[in-house]
Design an enzyme around this catalytic site. Structure first.
Site, PDB file in Angstrom:
ATOM      1  N   CYS A 129      32.972  -1.929 -25.814  1.00 42.97           N
ATOM      2  CA  CYS A 129      33.203  -3.117 -26.437  1.00 42.97           C
ATOM      3  C   CYS A 129      34.303  -3.105 -27.702  1.00 42.97           C
ATOM      4  CB  CYS A 129      31.827  -3.548 -27.260  1.00 42.97           C
ATOM      5  SG  CYS A 129      32.099  -5.205 -27.708  1.00 42.97           S
ATOM      6  N   CYS A 188      30.193  -4.726 -33.842  1.00 45.50           N
ATOM      7  CA  CYS A 188      28.630  -5.190 -34.158  1.00 45.50           C
ATOM      8  C   CYS A 188      27.910  -3.738 -34.818  1.00 45.50           C
ATOM      9  CB  CYS A 188      27.794  -5.978 -32.982  1.00 45.50           C
ATOM     10  SG  CYS A 188      28.849  -7.336 -32.620  1.00 45.50           S
ATOM     11  N   CYS A 202      24.999  -2.308 -32.489  1.00 45.90           N
ATOM     12  CA  CYS A 202      25.091  -2.119 -30.953  1.00 45.90           C
ATOM     13  C   CYS A 202      25.898  -0.777 -30.295  1.00 45.90           C
ATOM     14  CB  CYS A 202      26.107  -3.262 -30.520  1.00 45.90           C
ATOM     15  SG  CYS A 202      26.299  -3.292 -28.588  1.00 45.90           S
ATOM     16  N   CYS A 217      17.831 -12.457 -16.963  1.00 47.73           N
ATOM     17  CA  CYS A 217      19.054 -12.651 -17.872  1.00 47.73           C
ATOM     18  C   CYS A 217      20.160 -11.809 -17.647  1.00 47.73           C
ATOM     19  CB  CYS A 217      18.175 -12.161 -19.199  1.00 47.73           C
ATOM     20  SG  CYS A 217      17.015 -13.255 -19.678  1.00 47.73           S
ATOM     21  N   CYS A 223      19.456 -16.757 -16.956  1.00 47.17           N
ATOM     22  CA  CYS A 223      20.082 -17.174 -17.958  1.00 47.17           C
ATOM     23  C   CYS A 223      21.169 -16.382 -18.023  1.00 47.17           C
ATOM     24  CB  CYS A 223      19.041 -16.503 -19.269  1.00 47.17           C
ATOM     25  SG  CYS A 223      19.744 -16.669 -20.822  1.00 47.17           S
ATOM     26  N   CYS A 225      19.127 -20.404 -25.965  1.00 42.80           N
ATOM     27  CA  CYS A 225      18.390 -19.255 -26.208  1.00 42.80           C
ATOM     28  C   CYS A 225      19.238 -18.514 -27.232  1.00 42.80           C
ATOM     29  CB  CYS A 225      18.227 -18.348 -24.900  1.00 42.80           C
ATOM     30  SG  CYS A 225      17.388 -16.762 -25.420  1.00 42.80           S
ATOM     31  N   ARG A 256      10.314 -15.233 -27.805  1.00 44.85           N
ATOM     32  CA  ARG A 256      10.080 -14.065 -26.995  1.00 44.85           C
ATOM     33  C   ARG A 256      10.276 -12.572 -27.862  1.00 44.85           C
ATOM     34  NH1 ARG A 256      15.200 -14.509 -23.508  1.00 44.85           N
ATOM     35  NH2 ARG A 256      13.884 -16.304 -22.861  1.00 44.85           N
TER      36      ARG A 256
END
Length: 418
Positions: A65, A69, A72, A109, A142, A202, A272
């Site tokens: 990536c 973040c 992560c 998802c 999703c 969401c 969730r």
């Protein structure tokens, strides 16, 4: 306790607690914990009965990536030894999704690492959505692809996406300490784009990143205002090789108080129980079912979860039931409203940390360009011999046995955990 009685009455009327009341929930003692769970459980049962919705993650593209973040495992500079692979083909993703549906999942998802999708990526995901829906009648899909550009939300909706996930993760005040390559406002904008396109939104949070009680309350009240249909509550999975690897401050009791606070603030929303539940709730996971009405089945994006069969056994043993495919998850007043229904104020499986499992354990973009070819799959770890002590700690006393990198399912030749 007068506080809990007041919160139950407000929750049953879909009214918001005050910030002071929300903070007071987080400040309750361990001696009061079961009272807190019981009170929030009354609100949960009012709007969702004893049903538990199952969701299943499919990691379409893992690792590498360009975003930073801190939580992560797929971030820029991460040294976490996770699976890295480029886009799954539609038939591969559909096969992975089918395993989750067979295990009882109502929603699949689809998550891809990266700052956000290109138009070509949206086409690719659209083909995947079509393949999944053709082979799994009635399944919800999703998408969780990171920051959206103009028109992309509508294209995903037209392709059959029912929902879009993009987590706020933490308070606006703390956000710059966690991520610098995009902003809190970027995340809010993407959720609003999904809502405007007619998808169910969401959006949730990650707890355990060194935030204060005020940060937690701030992000949950921001979510209430943003008004998603589902709110994933993730607990930081401290992956070795990430900046937050030593953030082991959550206890099972603290995690339950956080879930209770979320339920009181968003009483009629799908809450969730997401990434990190096995790591931080551990043997108290069944108590969390009295607070959350939705969980992920099996593994997350880059970490392993509880065995799917154990998830199902836990639900049954705790006296709950898996929500059937023909059952509407949300209460009628929300299900019958437009996609942007209120988060308990009528009065939801990422950006990284998405789809209810933050980057390390199940998050999504912005979190990776993922252009690498698939890497060889590591051999499955040797089982702990019978009678051996499984617990392990490093020199700082940090548990090192609680985070297991995913080595099966999507992107590998091994069967998924569902």
């Amino acid at each position: 306790m007068d506080l809990l009685n007041a919160l139950v009455e407000k929750g049953l009327r879909r009214e918001s607690p005050s910030r002071e009341e929300a903070l007071a929930v987080l400040a309750t003692s361990d001696d009061e914990l079961l009272d807190v769970v019981a009170a929030a459980g009354k609100v949960r049962r009012q709007w969702f009965g004893r049903r538990v919705k199952l969701n299943y993650l499919v990691n379409l593209k893992s690792g590498l990536c360009p975003e930073d973040c801190s939580y992560c495992s797929q971030r820029l500079g991460s040294k976490a030894e996770i699976l890295k692979y480029t886009w799954l083909k539609p038939d591969e993703a559909s096969k992975a999704a089918a395993a989750g549906v067979a295990g009882g999942a109502k929603r699949v998802c689809l998550v891809a690492s990266g700052r956000g999708p290109t138009d070509k990526d949206v086409d690719r995901v659209s083909q995947t959505i079509s393949a999944i829906k053709e082979q799994n009648e009635g399944v919800e899909v999703c998408a969780c692809l990171g920051l959206l550009s103009d028109g992309q939300a509508s294209r995903l909706r037209d392709a059959g996406a029912d929902a879009y996930n993009h987590n706020l993760n933490t308070s606006e005040a703390q956000y710059g300490q966690i991520t610098t390559t995009h902003t809190y406002a970027d995340r809010v904008s993407t959720v609003q784009q999904a809502q405007a396109a007619g998808m169910s939104a969401c959006s949730g949070l990650i707890a355990g990143m060194g935030e204060t009680d005020e940060d937690l309350v701030d992000v949950v009240f921001s979510l209430r205002e943003l008004d998603p249909d589902s709110v994933p509550v993730n607990f930081l999975i401290p992956f070795e090789g990430t900046p937050l690897a030593k953030e082991w401050h959550l206890t099972p009791q603290r995690a339950l108080r956080i879930l209770a606070m979320v339920r009181f603030v968003c009483p009629d929303v799908e809450v969730r129980l997401a990434g990190g539940r096995e790591v931080h709730l551990r043997t108290l996971q069944p108590l969390a079912l009295h607070l959350a009405n939705s969980i992920f089945l099996g593994d997350y994006l880059t970490s392993e979860g509880q065995a799917g069969k154990d998830d199902l056994a836990m639900i049954e043993d705790a006296g709950f039931e898996v929500e059937g495919a023909g059952t509407t998850t949300l209460p009628a007043h929300r299900a019958d409203a437009p996609a942007a229904a209120d988060c308990g104020s009528h009065a939801e499986e990422p950006a990284a940390g998405g789809c209810g499992g933050h980057g390390g354990g199940g998050g999504c973009g912005p979190c990776g360009d993922g252009g690498a070819e698939p890497e060889p799959v590591a051999a499955e770890p040797e089982p702990v011999p019978a009678g051996a002590v499984a617990e392990a700690r490093d020199a700082d006393g940090v548990r090192t046995d609680l985070v297991s990198v995913r080595r099966r399912g999507a992107g590998t030749d091994l069967p998924p955990n569902a």
